[in-house]
Design a protein around this motif. Structure first.
Motif, PDB file in Angstrom:
ATOM      1  N   ALA A 147      31.906  36.563  45.624  1.00  0.00           N
ATOM      2  CA  ALA A 147      30.858  36.123  46.542  1.00  0.00           C
ATOM      3  C   ALA A 147      31.414  35.552  47.846  1.00  0.00           C
ATOM      4  O   ALA A 147      30.640  35.132  48.713  1.00  0.00           O
ATOM      5  N   ALA A 148      32.733  35.551  47.998  1.00  0.00           N
ATOM      6  CA  ALA A 148      33.357  34.967  49.187  1.00  0.00           C
ATOM      7  C   ALA A 148      33.472  36.003  50.301  1.00  0.00           C
ATOM      8  O   ALA A 148      34.563  36.415  50.705  1.00  0.00           O
ATOM      9  N   THR A 149      32.319  36.419  50.815  1.00  0.00           N
ATOM     10  CA  THR A 149      32.265  37.465  51.828  1.00  0.00           C
ATOM     11  C   THR A 149      32.268  36.861  53.227  1.00  0.00           C
ATOM     12  O   THR A 149      31.431  36.004  53.551  1.00  0.00           O
ATOM     13  N   LEU A 150      33.171  37.311  54.055  1.00  0.00           N
ATOM     14  CA  LEU A 150      33.283  36.830  55.429  1.00  0.00           C
ATOM     15  C   LEU A 150      32.233  37.492  56.321  1.00  0.00           C
ATOM     16  O   LEU A 150      31.574  38.459  55.929  1.00  0.00           O
ATOM     17  N   ALA A 151      32.102  36.986  57.542  1.00  0.00           N
ATOM     18  CA  ALA A 151      31.095  37.492  58.474  1.00  0.00           C
ATOM     19  C   ALA A 151      31.284  38.972  58.782  1.00  0.00           C
ATOM     20  O   ALA A 151      30.309  39.693  59.031  1.00  0.00           O
ATOM     21  N   ASP A 152      32.536  39.442  58.740  1.00  0.00           N
ATOM     22  CA  ASP A 152      32.796  40.852  59.035  1.00  0.00           C
ATOM     23  C   ASP A 152      32.616  41.756  57.819  1.00  0.00           C
ATOM     24  O   ASP A 152      32.845  42.969  57.897  1.00  0.00           O
ATOM     25  N   GLY A 153      32.213  41.161  56.683  1.00  0.00           N
ATOM     26  CA  GLY A 153      31.974  41.940  55.485  1.00  0.00           C
ATOM     27  C   GLY A 153      33.150  42.025  54.534  1.00  0.00           C
ATOM     28  O   GLY A 153      32.996  42.468  53.395  1.00  0.00           O
ATOM     29  N   ASP A 154      34.323  41.608  55.003  1.00  0.00           N
ATOM     30  CA  ASP A 154      35.489  41.603  54.128  1.00  0.00           C
ATOM     31  C   ASP A 154      35.445  40.417  53.184  1.00  0.00           C
ATOM     32  O   ASP A 154      34.744  39.421  53.439  1.00  0.00           O
ATOM     33  N   ASN A 155      36.202  40.486  52.104  1.00  0.00           N
ATOM     34  CA  ASN A 155      36.297  39.363  51.194  1.00  0.00           C
ATOM     35  C   ASN A 155      37.456  38.457  51.598  1.00  0.00           C
ATOM     36  O   ASN A 155      38.526  38.932  51.977  1.00  0.00           O
ATOM     37  N   ALA A 156      37.238  37.153  51.519  1.00  0.00           N
ATOM     38  CA  ALA A 156      38.250  36.185  51.946  1.00  0.00           C
ATOM     39  C   ALA A 156      39.536  36.287  51.142  1.00  0.00           C
ATOM     40  O   ALA A 156      40.600  35.868  51.610  1.00  0.00           O
ATOM     41  N   PHE A 157      39.451  36.838  49.926  1.00  0.00           N
ATOM     42  CA  PHE A 157      40.613  36.892  49.043  1.00  0.00           C
ATOM     43  C   PHE A 157      41.319  38.247  49.075  1.00  0.00           C
ATOM     44  O   PHE A 157      42.258  38.465  48.316  1.00  0.00           O
ATOM     45  N   ALA A 158      40.880  39.137  49.946  1.00  0.00           N
ATOM     46  CA  ALA A 158      41.570  40.417  50.114  1.00  0.00           C
ATOM     47  C   ALA A 158      43.012  40.158  50.531  1.00  0.00           C
ATOM     48  O   ALA A 158      43.273  39.350  51.427  1.00  0.00           O
ATOM     49  N   GLY A 159      43.941  40.819  49.854  1.00  0.00           N
ATOM     50  CA  GLY A 159      45.352  40.649  50.175  1.00  0.00           C
ATOM     51  C   GLY A 159      46.037  39.524  49.437  1.00  0.00           C
ATOM     52  O   GLY A 159      47.260  39.391  49.518  1.00  0.00           O
ATOM     53  N   TYR A 160      45.274  38.699  48.722  1.00  0.00           N
ATOM     54  CA  TYR A 160      45.869  37.606  47.956  1.00  0.00           C
ATOM     55  C   TYR A 160      46.362  38.104  46.592  1.00  0.00           C
ATOM     56  O   TYR A 160      45.663  38.861  45.919  1.00  0.00           O
ATOM     57  N   ARG A 161      47.546  37.657  46.202  1.00  0.00           N
ATOM     58  CA  ARG A 161      48.032  37.890  44.840  1.00  0.00           C
ATOM     59  C   ARG A 161      47.282  36.944  43.913  1.00  0.00           C
ATOM     60  O   ARG A 161      47.211  35.740  44.174  1.00  0.00           O
ATOM     61  N   LEU A 162      46.725  37.476  42.851  1.00  0.00           N
ATOM     62  CA  LEU A 162      45.963  36.628  41.928  1.00  0.00           C
ATOM     63  C   LEU A 162      45.868  37.299  40.568  1.00  0.00           C
ATOM     64  O   LEU A 162      46.225  38.462  40.392  1.00  0.00           O
ATOM     65  N   THR A 163      45.388  36.546  39.604  1.00  0.00           N
ATOM     66  CA  THR A 163      45.135  37.088  38.287  1.00  0.00           C
ATOM     67  C   THR A 163      43.782  36.604  37.794  1.00  0.00           C
ATOM     68  O   THR A 163      43.145  35.758  38.418  1.00  0.00           O
ATOM     69  N   ALA A 164      43.347  37.162  36.676  1.00  0.00           N
ATOM     70  CA  ALA A 164      42.064  36.826  36.056  1.00  0.00           C
ATOM     71  C   ALA A 164      42.040  37.537  34.709  1.00  0.00           C
ATOM     72  O   ALA A 164      42.954  38.307  34.386  1.00  0.00           O
ATOM     73  N   PHE A 165      41.001  37.306  33.936  1.00  0.00           N
ATOM     74  CA  PHE A 165      40.862  37.960  32.637  1.00  0.00           C
ATOM     75  C   PHE A 165      40.975  39.468  32.826  1.00  0.00           C
ATOM     76  O   PHE A 165      40.285  40.054  33.655  1.00  0.00           O
ATOM     77  N   SER A 166      41.854  40.079  32.064  1.00  0.00           N
ATOM     78  CA  SER A 166      42.199  41.485  32.292  1.00  0.00           C
ATOM     79  C   SER A 166      41.271  42.447  31.557  1.00  0.00           C
ATOM     80  O   SER A 166      40.584  42.068  30.598  1.00  0.00           O
ATOM     81  N   ASN A 167      41.269  43.690  32.010  1.00  0.00           N
ATOM     82  CA  ASN A 167      40.524  44.728  31.293  1.00  0.00           C
ATOM     83  C   ASN A 167      40.980  44.819  29.847  1.00  0.00           C
ATOM     84  O   ASN A 167      40.167  44.976  28.934  1.00  0.00           O
TER      85      ASN A 167
END
Length: 231
Positions: A147-167
């Motif tokens: 839900a962290a969408t910037l004004a230009d439509g991109d996501n604020a976390f694009a390009g960030y290395r991260l993890t989360a619950f995997s497939n």
């Protein structure tokens, strides 16, 4: 010492692809373990949820098999009962990021239902990322990043290395087949550099001020990593 904001789900279910409402909420270990670490270090925890509703517990997270047996399950239940902050949340809509030194999002499937589409949470995440304050997000809580969408439509976390619950973990947990979408897939779609670890093993990924953990086993190490940045 500092105040740490816990942003928690207000959803007691996760809607599956066929419309079934799978009972859920927040996962006990992912909230209790970091809470205990933060407060033991002298910090104050303030809980916020959408609308200020009491965050619902995923009752499955108190099962003995997820807590090292009957004794561990009782200890987790007793710990939960003693944490009054979880019963008295503030409204997420009224949170001022300036009041807090760090932000933490516990997981559970609940965030897949509400925080994944919550614009208020999305703005808070954008601001937290820009502030440089430690931002910890664990397990299914990275759904909120969608839900962290910037004004230009991109996501604020694009390009960030991260993890989360995997497939792989969702498949092994038995819910992937019925899901509308899988978290790992969606994080890749927004442009995040998703980093998968071994299923169910601790995995913490740090990129700038963003600290993410893959699963419940990552709750303790992600809390330790966040505390290092408040020292």
């Amino acid at each position: 010492m500092s105040k740490i904001l816990f942003v928690m789900t207000g959803a007691d279910h996760w809607t599956l692809a066929d419309g079934t409402k799978h009972p859920t909420g927040f996962w006990a270990e992912e909230a209790v373990t970091p809470y205990q670490a933060f407060t033991a270090a002298g910090h104050e925890v303030v809980v916020a949820t959408p609308g200020g509703v009491v965050p619902p517990l995923d009752q499955g997270s108190l099962a003995p098999q997820f807590n090292g047996g009957e004794e561990g399950a009782k200890e987790m239940a007793d710990a939960l009962a003693s944490i009054t902050e979880f019963q008295h949340p503030v409204k997420l809509e009224e949170v001022d990021l300036g009041d807090y030194a760090a932000v933490f999002y516990p997981g559970g499937h609940g965030p897949m239902e509400d925080l994944a589409v919550d614009a208020t949470s999305g703005r808070l995440l954008i601001d937290a990322l820009a502030s440089g304050k430690p931002l910890g997000v664990v397990c299914h809580a990275p759904a909120a990043l969608l839900a962290a969408t910037l004004a230009d439509g991109d996501n604020a976390f694009a390009g960030y290395r991260l993890t989360a619950f995997s497939n792989a973990e969702e498949i092994q947990g038995g819910l992937a087949a019925g899901a509308k979408w899988l978290l790992q897939d969606r994080l890749v779609e927004i442009g995040a550099d998703y980093q998968a670890g071994e299923p169910w093993a601790p995995n913490v990924v740090v990129d700038r001020n963003l600290i993410t953990g893959q699963n419940p086993a990552s709750a303790e190490p992600i809390a330790a990593e966040l505390l290092k940045r408040l020292a």
